[in-house]
Design an enzyme around this catalytic site. Structure first.
Site, PDB file in Angstrom:
ATOM      1  N   HIS A   5       0.828  -1.204   0.000  1.00  0.00           N
ATOM      2  CA  HIS A   5       0.000   0.000   0.000  1.00  0.00           C
ATOM      3  C   HIS A   5       0.863   1.254   0.000  1.00  0.00           C
ATOM      4  O   HIS A   5       0.504   2.259  -0.618  1.00  0.00           O
ATOM      5  CB  HIS A   5      -0.916   0.000   1.227  1.00  0.00           C
ATOM      6  N   CYS A  64       0.768  -4.365 -17.872  1.00  0.00           N
ATOM      7  CA  CYS A  64      -0.137  -3.614 -17.009  1.00  0.00           C
ATOM      8  C   CYS A  64       0.231  -3.766 -15.533  1.00  0.00           C
ATOM      9  O   CYS A  64      -0.540  -3.384 -14.663  1.00  0.00           O
ATOM     10  CB  CYS A  64      -1.581  -4.038 -17.244  1.00  0.00           C
TER      11      CYS A  64
END
Length: 555
Positions: A186, A486
């Site tokens: 995160h 991606c």
């Protein structure tokens, strides 16, 4: 490099110099004075502390935007999980004091997530922060939080919880350095979305004291304590030139000699939609659809999906949108699917494999029906791809199913090494392929994505990972079908040049990274990119690859 210099993994590009300010430590757990004289009252106090933590996270989420808001809302659900209160009650009945009962409950949750692996294991470290906040709320102590030295600073911590990262003020925080973490943590994701230079997995940072001046390079992962002033001036001047180039960066992606490279954005939820659509990109390279399925008791209806997909297609009208079908199962379990027990969920029934079950097959059919209906209502150029494809047979079956729903452009995610090794066969039935470098790296190097001790193996600069990218890109060139990337690797401007040199046709990334990648590509010819790729492929390891590519053309 001098002995004082430190290295970690650069996860958000940019350079900054400022004094260190360390994250305040969490409250110490007091001695266990259990059992509690009134376990029912103790449980009520624990529940109140958990609700206070959840409410605080809700309030932070309301003030945040984009990925930060999504992460905080997801965090706020954890303290409200009834199973957590049940485990606290059990610990109280076993004779523990309330603070220790809370700690034990979070500890058992953490162990379960770590054992699950994959997506759930990535969230295990977040529970430590929720535990500390709950104990602080219970004992009426100050919450663990960010420093406020009264001047701009480099934030240094063992690791950062989402609540802390999302609350960062870029006007006060010059850069982030953590001792732990990985490229897909995160901290990495949120720092990148905020445009803050960040270095993770830098254990030597434990020795940095408050007030120490440091130079941080979020691109190379270099941290320099007490840097020479002349060096700081040179680096910051170069950073200012880079920032000016970003401001001037406009239009389609291309190299200095005109070789076209599609620059696309990753889209993870409807909350990100407006900001992502406003970026000067050629569309969406990865539209994650899990937000519609996770954290709910029943599957979304086809009509609900049509509405959600249609909003994205409308926002990117006239542009390409690559939508990934549901990547769930095992490591991202769905409440409305019986996943059964798997001894190794990271290698289990997830992604396209979920369609092997009757429930999963129905979910996939409904999703393709909804995508086709939404695509018919809007002018976006809709491409569809399946996650976790491992064999040519899986690719062919998915493509045929897409065709049966009237979806003209179907492809496969290449995130399993077997699919990269057999990319030429996978592409026989597919119209395109997209490399998911996060999972591809994890599986290729047998290293859990959130194991901080293995962060060097999870570095997207690993030559073995680049070998697999090269194989898939070469297969795409031979088949005359586009192969893109991606994964987070596409967000690194220098690594993006390497990927283009390997033959990758498109790059999809965090919206905030598009301008930097476009500017870097625009400063290199295709031959430069090929030369940089050759350097990276022949490197000894990830750090060597990064060093060689950064020095390319400077001799």
């Amino acid at each position: 490099m001098t002995a004082a210099e430190m290295t970690g993994i650069g996860v958000s590009p940019g350079v900054a110099a400022a004094p260190v300010a360390r994250l305040a430590p969490p409250p110490a757990l007091p001695a266990d004075t259990g059992p509690e004289p009134d376990p029912e009252a103790a449980l009520a106090e624990a529940r109140a502390a958990l609700e206070a933590v959840a409410a605080d996270l809700d309030a932070r989420a309301d003030r945040a935007e984009g990925p930060a808001a999504d992460v905080l809302f997801a965090q706020s659900m954890m303290p409200r999980d009834p199973a957590l209160a049940d485990r606290i009650a059990k610990a109280l009945s076993d004779g523990r004091s309330t603070p220790h009962a809370i700690a034990a409950a979070f500890g058992s949750f953490r162990a379960a997530l770590e054992a699950a692996g994959g997506y759930l294991a990535e969230r295990a470290a977040d529970l430590d922060d929720l535990r500390d906040r709950a104990v602080a709320a219970l004992l009426d102590l100050p919450m663990p939080g960010l420093p406020d030295p009264g001047h701009r600073f480099v934030l240094v911590a063992r690791d950062l919880a989402p609540a802390d990262t999302a609350a960062l003020d870029p006007a006060a925080v010059a850069a982030i350095v953590t001792e732990e973490g990985g490229p897909t943590s995160h901290t990495a994701i949120l720092a990148k979305s905020m445009g803050l230079p960040a270095v993770v997995a830098c254990p030597a940072a434990a020795g940095l004291a408050d007030g120490t001046e440091v130079l941080v390079d979020g691109g190379t992962g270099l941290v320099v304590p007490d840097p020479e002033p002349g060096r700081v001036r040179r680096v910051l001047d170069a950073e200012a030139r880079r920032a000016a180039a970003l401001t001037a960066s406009r239009g389609p992606g291309r190299t200095a000699d005109g070789h076209a490279v599609q620059l696309l954005v990753n889209l993870g939820s409807q909350a990100d939609l407006a900001a992502a659509a406003a970026v000067d990109s050629e569309g969406v390279g990865l539209f994650r659809t899990e937000f519609l399925f996770l954290d709910r008791e029943t599957a979304p209806s086809v009509d609900e999906q049509v509405e959600a997909y249609g909003q994205a297609f409308a926002a990117f009208s006239g542009r390409k949108v690559v939508i990934r079908t549901l990547d769930a199962g095992a490591d991202k379990p769905l409440a409305f699917v019986d996943h059964g027990h798997e001894p190794n969920p990271a290698l289990g029934v997830r992604g396209i494999r979920l369609a092997r079950t009757a429930t999963g097959a129905s979910l996939l059919d409904g999703q393709l029906t909804a995508i086709a209906a939404a695509a018919a209502q809007h002018a976006a150029d809709v491409w569809v791809m399946a996650p976790m494809v491992a064999t040519p047979g899986e690719a062919a079956a998915f493509t045929a199913q897409c065709r049966s729903h009237g979806l003209a452009t179907a492809g496969a995610m290449i995130e399993v090494p077997a699919a990269a090794l057999r990319a030429s066969r996978v592409l026989e039935s597919c119209d395109f392929a997209s490399l998911g470098t996060n999972d591809l790296g994890q599986y290729a190097l047998a290293a859990d994505r959130m194991n901080g001790a293995l962060a060097d193996l999870l570095d997207p600069w690993q030559p073995a990972l680049l070998d697999l990218v090269s194989l898939a890109a070469e297969a795409g060139r031979e088949a005359e079908k586009p192969v893109g990337v991606c994964g987070e690797a596409a967000s690194d401007p220098l690594l993006a040049c390497v990927l283009v040199g390997l033959g990758v046709a498109s790059l999809s990334m965090a919206p905030a990274a598009v301008a930097g990648v476009r500017a870097e590509l625009g400063s290199r010819t295709l031959a430069d990119c090929a030369g940089m790729a050759a350097e990276a492929l022949h490197a000894a390891d990830a750090a060597d690859a990064r060093r060689l590519v950064a020095a390319y053309g400077t001799a």
